[in-house]
Design an enzyme around this catalytic site. Structure first.
Site, PDB file in Angstrom:
ATOM      1  N   THR B  45      37.163 -16.924 -15.634  1.00  0.00           N
ATOM      2  CA  THR B  45      36.871 -18.348 -15.472  1.00  0.00           C
ATOM      3  C   THR B  45      36.729 -18.612 -13.980  1.00  0.00           C
ATOM      4  O   THR B  45      37.547 -18.150 -13.178  1.00  0.00           O
ATOM      5  CB  THR B  45      37.931 -19.240 -16.158  1.00  0.00           C
ATOM      6  OG1 THR B  45      37.551 -20.620 -15.949  1.00  0.00           O
ATOM      7  CG2 THR B  45      39.339 -19.021 -15.642  1.00  0.00           C
ATOM      8  N   GLU B  46      35.650 -19.322 -13.600  1.00  0.00           N
ATOM      9  CA  GLU B  46      35.261 -19.340 -12.185  1.00  0.00           C
ATOM     10  C   GLU B  46      36.235 -20.111 -11.305  1.00  0.00           C
ATOM     11  O   GLU B  46      36.185 -19.993 -10.085  1.00  0.00           O
ATOM     12  CB  GLU B  46      33.837 -19.875 -12.008  1.00  0.00           C
ATOM     13  CG  GLU B  46      33.597 -21.290 -12.476  1.00  0.00           C
ATOM     14  CD  GLU B  46      32.913 -21.307 -13.826  1.00  0.00           C
ATOM     15  OE1 GLU B  46      33.210 -20.418 -14.653  1.00  0.00           O
ATOM     16  OE2 GLU B  46      32.092 -22.214 -14.057  1.00  0.00           O
ATOM     17  N   ASN B  47      37.121 -20.904 -11.906  1.00  0.00           N
ATOM     18  CA  ASN B  47      38.109 -21.559 -11.056  1.00  0.00           C
ATOM     19  C   ASN B  47      39.188 -20.582 -10.583  1.00  0.00           C
ATOM     20  O   ASN B  47      40.024 -20.958  -9.764  1.00  0.00           O
ATOM     21  CB  ASN B  47      38.710 -22.794 -11.745  1.00  0.00           C
ATOM     22  CG  ASN B  47      39.152 -22.552 -13.150  1.00  0.00           C
ATOM     23  OD1 ASN B  47      38.500 -21.836 -13.915  1.00  0.00           O
ATOM     24  ND2 ASN B  47      40.266 -23.120 -13.523  1.00  0.00           N
ATOM     25  N   SER B  87      36.373 -15.429  -6.541  1.00  0.00           N
ATOM     26  CA  SER B  87      35.853 -15.644  -7.890  1.00  0.00           C
ATOM     27  C   SER B  87      34.325 -15.590  -7.912  1.00  0.00           C
ATOM     28  O   SER B  87      33.718 -15.004  -8.821  1.00  0.00           O
ATOM     29  CB  SER B  87      36.333 -17.001  -8.418  1.00  0.00           C
ATOM     30  OG  SER B  87      35.936 -17.173  -9.753  1.00  0.00           O
TER      31      SER B  87
END
Lengths: 219, 206
Positions: B45-47, B87
């Protein structure tokens, strides 16, 4: 200079000047330094440029700062959310500027600022409206866009824990932009939930070393 | 014609075991329901997390642990947290095997439009879509093949503002699955419609 430990969020943001660029950590509310933002609202600085992934959620934190009319411009990747009514209204009335930046470029532009990089060629956004007017270059058969560093006068970040040396660790996905923003501003202020003695954080586990942290406040 | 859940199952079946995968906000998150533990697929998840687990149970949310859609999620054994620059380095640096995105339009050569309708009153928001589109080794799109007004969403050239050029590799829809790329769109399978009829409705050579 060594990290200063302040008693209140108000002391920690007392010298933020009108017209400052303020990097504010957090992805939505995760990692958002709410106490520092509330102190900045009380402090009264205006004409601010705010850098955050979003443009405020609900009526607290960044949204409250926007609602007070203190922000001239928002630099972010994702302003529109189900609870971004404060920004939405300001934007539709033409009362706020928006610089929309792809999320990875937002992070990398701050990383570049913090690492002393003059600019960098990035493949994100090639051929899209967000790369219009920007210099491009073909390198090894691939097209890249020239992106410039994004520097703050102040960074306000949230972390889980600081030690008395000023080293920081974060909690889960609340880490998000904190470590990058901590490198990219002239004055970095961290709001932490826990303050421990030197030795209370394993040096192998430090995420943001104290050299990047100017002020710490327990909130 | 496939339901959204069936499209999600088809996408999941095509994700190679052991892949690192990012699922976009919205319908792509349904792909997770069809990935088995045995597949060894790790969700990014990019966060800032690898090894993302299912949504948190109501009453057990931890708001320091959210996904890109800011929903409370859980962590699986072997999970890792990292900051945003790392990320997105995972995407741009070619470390992410697959991402699954929704779309307004996909062109036969794999251009993607999924972030902005260009409507004058719309507030633009891009998030990580552009970074994902050009970063992941394979970009799968899941969407309905036709918009609500009946217009095709697989097109010769996108009319909505682009997210990325020549980035989509596969397109999964209610009516068909396609490969897209430099040689144009290739029909792989259809659902409840024959190829000739589909080509006519799309106005494309398949």
């Amino acid at each position: 200079m060594r990290t200063a430990f302040l008693d209140t969020p108000d002391e920690a943001v007392a010298d933020v000047a009108d017209g400052s660029t303020v990097l504010i950590g957090g992805f939505g509310l995760a990692g958002m330094p709410i106490a520092l933002i509330d102190a900045l609202i009380r402090q009264g600085a205006g004409d601010l440029t705010i850098v955050n992934n979003n443009a405020g959620n609900g009526d607290t934190g960044l949204a409250a700062l926007l609602a007070k009319g203190r922000v001239r411009k928002v630099i972010c990747s994702f302003p529109r959310q189900h609870d971004s009514w404060v920004f939405d209204d300001l934007y539709r009335r033409g009362a706020i500027e928006l610089e929309l930046v792809p999320q990875g470029n937002l992070a990398e532009r701050m990383r570049a600022a913090g690492a002393g990089i003059g600019a960098f060629f990035c493949p994100t956004g090639v051929g899209t409206p967000l790369a219009e007017g920007k210099e491009t270059r073909e390198i090894d058969g691939r097209t890249y866009v020239l992106e410039y560093p994004l520097r703050g006068d102040v960074a306000l970040i949230g972390a889980l824990r600081a030690d008395r040396a000023g080293n920081l660790v974060y909690r889960k996905t609340a880490r998000n932009f904190g470590p990058v923003m901590a490198t990219a501003a002239a004055t970095v202020v961290a709001e932490v939930r826990e303050l421990v003695d030197v030795g209370g954080i394993d040096p192998e586990a430090v995420v943001t070393p104290s050299i990047f942290v100017d002020r710490v406040v327990l909130a | 014609m496939r339901t959204t859940d069936q499209i999600a199952a088809a996408v999941a079946a095509d994700i190679p075991p052991g892949s690192f995968v990012n699922l976009g906000i919205g319908q792509p998150t349904m792909v997770a329901d069809h990935l088995t533990t045995e597949s060894g697929v790790v969700l990014h998840t990019e966060n800032g997390m690898l090894g993302m687990g299912p949504a948190a149970e109501p009453g057990h949310e931890d708001w320091d642990l959210t996904n890109a859609g800011k929903q409370a999620v859980t962590e699986l054994p072997g999970a890792a947290y990292f900051h945003h620059a790392d990320s997105f380095a995972m995407m741009r640096g070619g470390h992410l095997d697959v991402c699954v995105l929704g779309a307004f339009q996909v062109s036969v050569t794999g251009d993607l439009a999924n972030w902005h309708t260009g409507a004058p009153d719309a507030i633009p928001a891009v998030g990580g879509a552009m970074d994902l589109a050009i970063g992941a080794k394979q970009v799968f799109v899941m969407m309905t093949l036709f918009a609500k007004d009946g217009s095709p969403k697989l097109v010769e050239a996108c009319t909505y503002p682009l997210t990325g050029l020549a980035c989509v590799t596969r397109l999964y829809t209610d009516l068909a699955t396609f490969e897209v790329g430099p040689d144009g769109a290739r029909l792989l399978t259809t659902y409840g419609v024959d190829a000739a009829e589909l080509a006519e409705r799309l106005g494309l050579e398949l």
